[in-house]
Design an enzyme around this catalytic site. Sequence first.
Site, mmCIF file in Angstrom:
data_model
loop_
_atom_site.group_PDB
_atom_site.id
_atom_site.type_symbol
_atom_site.label_atom_id
_atom_site.label_comp_id
_atom_site.label_asym_id
_atom_site.label_seq_id
_atom_site.Cartn_x
_atom_site.Cartn_y
_atom_site.Cartn_z
ATOM 1 N N HIS A 133 0.809 -1.223 0.000
ATOM 2 C CA HIS A 133 0.000 0.000 0.000
ATOM 3 C C HIS A 133 0.840 1.270 0.000
ATOM 4 O O HIS A 133 0.339 2.353 0.258
ATOM 5 C CB HIS A 133 -0.958 -0.008 1.199
ATOM 6 C CG HIS A 133 -1.943 -1.138 1.149
ATOM 7 N ND1 HIS A 133 -2.499 -1.703 2.278
ATOM 8 C CD2 HIS A 133 -2.467 -1.815 0.094
ATOM 9 C CE1 HIS A 133 -3.323 -2.677 1.914
ATOM 10 N NE2 HIS A 133 -3.311 -2.774 0.600
ATOM 11 N N CYS A 144 5.233 17.609 -11.970
ATOM 12 C CA CYS A 144 6.534 17.333 -12.590
ATOM 13 C C CYS A 144 7.155 16.018 -12.133
ATOM 14 O O CYS A 144 8.233 15.652 -12.600
ATOM 15 C CB CYS A 144 7.494 18.486 -12.346
ATOM 16 S SG CYS A 144 8.092 18.610 -10.631
#
Length: 261
Positions: A133, A144
């Site tokens: 997870h 970006c």
Amino acid sequence: MMPTGHSDSTLQAHANQLADWLSRSRSVVFFGGAGTSTESGIPDFRSSDGIFADDETFRHPPEVILSRSFFEHDPDTFYRFYRAKMIHSAAKPNAAHRVLAQLEQDGIVKAVVTQNIDGLHQAAGSEEVWELHGSIHRNECTSCRAKYGLYSVLHSESAIPACSECGGMLKPDVVLYEEQLHDDVIAHAVARIREADLLIVGGTSLTVQPAASFIRLAAKAKLILMNRSATSVDAYADAVYREPMGALFDAAYKQLRGKGE
């Protein structure tokens, strides 16, 4: 297999049994959930004082707040909940984490597969850890893709942490509701589980899918369950232990070391 209690005598007996199985195994895998870290002071999810317990501070259920769509729609509330409930930066590895790391150094444990996002296995020294997870310690700019550590989330000047390069919003590398598990992590975790000759499942109720289904892939492994409450797999396990995990691992490792001396 009937579950067992945790008096001093039964704890030692089960530690002896666990040590014996560890000594005869060559490919041990540990599969852990939230209960692995409760002894480090991190709440589990669904107990009365757990992360998902009713909290009037937040107007939405935790399962909603921790979804991808909510993160995108209301990142301010998401981060208030995330910082308050999901990050426990003061937590330290407990005895279970430490013994598992030592067993890896000893060449007995081959991998840890965890549903936790706290990074405590790595903090204890485990090297091969597959985080199903994700982790609070990794964060990425949604614009970006620049990478950031936990510090950037904890010490952000704004409620919503922003990228210092482009100003984009950061997202934790944590698998939210409505997101898929990472394919490469699944592939490596499944490969290790398939190879296991002893699979130790600890601190998980085995209700979160698809992760919980992975243990069925350990076809040639003995199965040990360490959980304070019953699971749907108890009847199929070679042993079911209810003792505190840290105490059980610690006692088993002391017995194991004694055998090697």
